[in-house]
Write a protein that holds these residues in place. Structure first.
Motif, PDB file in Angstrom:
ATOM      1  N   THR A 217       8.771  10.628 -13.093  1.00  0.00           N
ATOM      2  CA  THR A 217       8.521  10.810 -11.661  1.00  0.00           C
ATOM      3  C   THR A 217       7.879   9.570 -11.051  1.00  0.00           C
ATOM      4  N   SER A 218       6.759   9.150 -11.615  1.00  0.00           N
ATOM      5  CA  SER A 218       6.034   8.030 -11.008  1.00  0.00           C
ATOM      6  C   SER A 218       6.782   6.709 -11.176  1.00  0.00           C
ATOM      7  N   THR A 219       7.483   6.526 -12.291  1.00  0.00           N
ATOM      8  CA  THR A 219       8.252   5.293 -12.477  1.00  0.00           C
ATOM      9  C   THR A 219       9.391   5.204 -11.475  1.00  0.00           C
ATOM     10  N   THR A 220      10.080   6.304 -11.255  1.00  0.00           N
ATOM     11  CA  THR A 220      11.182   6.304 -10.286  1.00  0.00           C
ATOM     12  C   THR A 220      10.662   6.026  -8.879  1.00  0.00           C
ATOM     13  N   ALA A 221       9.590   6.693  -8.493  1.00  0.00           N
ATOM     14  CA  ALA A 221       9.022   6.449  -7.160  1.00  0.00           C
ATOM     15  C   ALA A 221       8.605   4.990  -7.021  1.00  0.00           C
TER      16      ALA A 221
ATOM     17  N   GLY B 297      12.197  14.835 -13.318  1.00  0.00           N
ATOM     18  CA  GLY B 297      11.165  13.873 -12.941  1.00  0.00           C
ATOM     19  C   GLY B 297      11.727  12.753 -12.076  1.00  0.00           C
ATOM     20  N   ALA B 298      12.878  12.234 -12.473  1.00  0.00           N
ATOM     21  CA  ALA B 298      13.508  11.177 -11.678  1.00  0.00           C
ATOM     22  C   ALA B 298      13.886  11.691 -10.284  1.00  0.00           C
ATOM     23  N   ALA B 299      14.380  12.911 -10.214  1.00  0.00           N
ATOM     24  CA  ALA B 299      14.745  13.489  -8.914  1.00  0.00           C
ATOM     25  C   ALA B 299      13.512  13.691  -8.027  1.00  0.00           C
ATOM     26  N   VAL B 300      12.422  14.185  -8.607  1.00  0.00           N
ATOM     27  CA  VAL B 300      11.186  14.374  -7.837  1.00  0.00           C
ATOM     28  C   VAL B 300      10.663  13.013  -7.372  1.00  0.00           C
ATOM     29  N   GLY B 301      10.702  12.023  -8.255  1.00  0.00           N
ATOM     30  CA  GLY B 301      10.250  10.684  -7.885  1.00  0.00           C
ATOM     31  C   GLY B 301      11.080  10.081  -6.758  1.00  0.00           C
ATOM     32  N   ALA B 302      12.387  10.259  -6.836  1.00  0.00           N
ATOM     33  CA  ALA B 302      13.267   9.743  -5.779  1.00  0.00           C
ATOM     34  C   ALA B 302      12.995  10.459  -4.456  1.00  0.00           C
ATOM     35  N   GLY B 303      12.775  11.769  -4.533  1.00  0.00           N
ATOM     36  CA  GLY B 303      12.459  12.520  -3.314  1.00  0.00           C
ATOM     37  C   GLY B 303      11.143  12.081  -2.711  1.00  0.00           C
ATOM     38  N   CYS B 304      10.133  11.883  -3.543  1.00  0.00           N
ATOM     39  CA  CYS B 304       8.831  11.427  -3.041  1.00  0.00           C
ATOM     40  C   CYS B 304       8.939  10.038  -2.430  1.00  0.00           C
ATOM     41  N   ALA B 305       9.737   9.166  -3.052  1.00  0.00           N
ATOM     42  CA  ALA B 305       9.934   7.822  -2.495  1.00  0.00           C
ATOM     43  C   ALA B 305      10.615   7.902  -1.125  1.00  0.00           C
ATOM     44  N   ALA B 306      11.605   8.770  -1.003  1.00  0.00           N
ATOM     45  CA  ALA B 306      12.309   8.915   0.280  1.00  0.00           C
ATOM     46  C   ALA B 306      11.378   9.452   1.365  1.00  0.00           C
TER      47      ALA B 306
ATOM     48  N   ALA C 232       0.850  -1.199   0.000  1.00  0.00           N
ATOM     49  CA  ALA C 232       0.000   0.000   0.000  1.00  0.00           C
ATOM     50  C   ALA C 232       0.884   1.247   0.000  1.00  0.00           C
ATOM     51  N   MET C 233       1.999   1.191   0.724  1.00  0.00           N
ATOM     52  CA  MET C 233       2.951   2.303   0.738  1.00  0.00           C
ATOM     53  C   MET C 233       3.467   2.569  -0.675  1.00  0.00           C
ATOM     54  N   VAL C 234       3.742   1.516  -1.440  1.00  0.00           N
ATOM     55  CA  VAL C 234       4.207   1.670  -2.821  1.00  0.00           C
ATOM     56  C   VAL C 234       3.154   2.417  -3.640  1.00  0.00           C
ATOM     57  N   GLY C 235       1.914   2.011  -3.508  1.00  0.00           N
ATOM     58  CA  GLY C 235       0.832   2.668  -4.246  1.00  0.00           C
ATOM     59  C   GLY C 235       0.650   4.119  -3.855  1.00  0.00           C
ATOM     60  N   VAL C 236       0.642   4.389  -2.569  1.00  0.00           N
ATOM     61  CA  VAL C 236       0.467   5.763  -2.087  1.00  0.00           C
ATOM     62  C   VAL C 236       1.645   6.632  -2.520  1.00  0.00           C
ATOM     63  N   GLY C 237       2.838   6.115  -2.396  1.00  0.00           N
ATOM     64  CA  GLY C 237       4.025   6.880  -2.790  1.00  0.00           C
ATOM     65  C   GLY C 237       4.076   7.162  -4.276  1.00  0.00           C
ATOM     66  N   THR C 238       3.689   6.175  -5.077  1.00  0.00           N
ATOM     67  CA  THR C 238       3.680   6.355  -6.530  1.00  0.00           C
ATOM     68  C   THR C 238       2.621   7.374  -6.942  1.00  0.00           C
ATOM     69  N   PHE C 239       1.425   7.252  -6.374  1.00  0.00           N
ATOM     70  CA  PHE C 239       0.349   8.204  -6.673  1.00  0.00           C
ATOM     71  C   PHE C 239       0.745   9.619  -6.245  1.00  0.00           C
ATOM     72  N   SER C 240       1.330   9.748  -5.070  1.00  0.00           N
ATOM     73  CA  SER C 240       1.740  11.062  -4.566  1.00  0.00           C
ATOM     74  C   SER C 240       2.820  11.685  -5.454  1.00  0.00           C
TER      75      SER C 240
ATOM     76  N   SER D  80       4.198  15.772  -9.595  1.00  0.00           N
ATOM     77  CA  SER D  80       4.684  16.173 -10.921  1.00  0.00           C
ATOM     78  C   SER D  80       3.632  16.973 -11.683  1.00  0.00           C
ATOM     79  N   VAL D  81       2.364  16.622 -11.526  1.00  0.00           N
ATOM     80  CA  VAL D  81       1.292  17.363 -12.196  1.00  0.00           C
ATOM     81  C   VAL D  81       1.218  18.789 -11.654  1.00  0.00           C
ATOM     82  N   VAL D  82       1.345  18.931 -10.345  1.00  0.00           N
ATOM     83  CA  VAL D  82       1.336  20.267  -9.742  1.00  0.00           C
ATOM     84  C   VAL D  82       2.532  21.075 -10.248  1.00  0.00           C
ATOM     85  N   LEU D  83       3.713  20.457 -10.256  1.00  0.00           N
ATOM     86  CA  LEU D  83       4.907  21.163 -10.745  1.00  0.00           C
ATOM     87  C   LEU D  83       4.765  21.574 -12.209  1.00  0.00           C
TER      88      LEU D  83
END
Length: 140
Positions: A61-65, A104-113, A13-21, A26-29
């Motif tokens: 973004t979402s793929t990296t997260a 995008g990759a940097a934002v995804g990595a940050g969101c995952a962290a 569930a954490m994977v799903g929430v983190g990926t969605f977030s 990225s959409v907001v940015l």
């Protein structure tokens, strides 16, 4: 499976929430930065896009997260195989600049962290249904 290990369904569930977030971030940015996609006669666009906005790449973004979070849960380091392919595909398809996919990759990595750091916190665990909590007895 180790009976003392946290339930895996909560971790997934954490994977799903983190990926969605990450995707939402990225959409907001995109709406804040408002950079237009590449538009040059020499660039052949190979796919349709939902918007004309380019920065950051939501796919990157979402793929990296997802890759970082799923790798953490499964123990399989999928990010090193999955992320470069996704970044390259966005460039090859002509829908992003290199800085779009790197950001995008940097934002995804940050969101995952952030997701990995916040998920086990008592505040987050209390919000989750009992079946998804890491430690159901302690966070009620």
């Amino acid at each position: 499976e180790d009976p003392d290990a946290p339930p895996r369904r909560g971790r997934w569930a954490m994977v799903g929430v983190g990926t969605f977030s990450a995707h939402a971030a990225s959409v907001v940015l995109k709406r804040v930065v408002r950079r237009r996609r590449p538009d040059h006669p020499a660039v052949r666009v190979g796919v349709g896009t939902p918007s004309t906005l380019s920065f950051p790449s939501s796919h990157a973004t979402s793929t990296t997260a997802f890759a970082l979070l799923a790798g953490a849960v499964s123990g399989v380091p999928v990010a090193s195989a999955l992320v470069p392919v996704m970044l390259a595909s966005r460039l090859t398809l002509g829908v992003h600049y290199p800085s779009d996919v790197l950001a995008g990759a940097a934002v995804g990595a940050g969101c995952a962290a952030v997701t990995r750091a916040a998920w086990p916190s008592p505040a987050v665990q209390r919000m989750l249904p009992a079946a998804l909590r890491d430690t159901p007895e302690e966070t009620r």
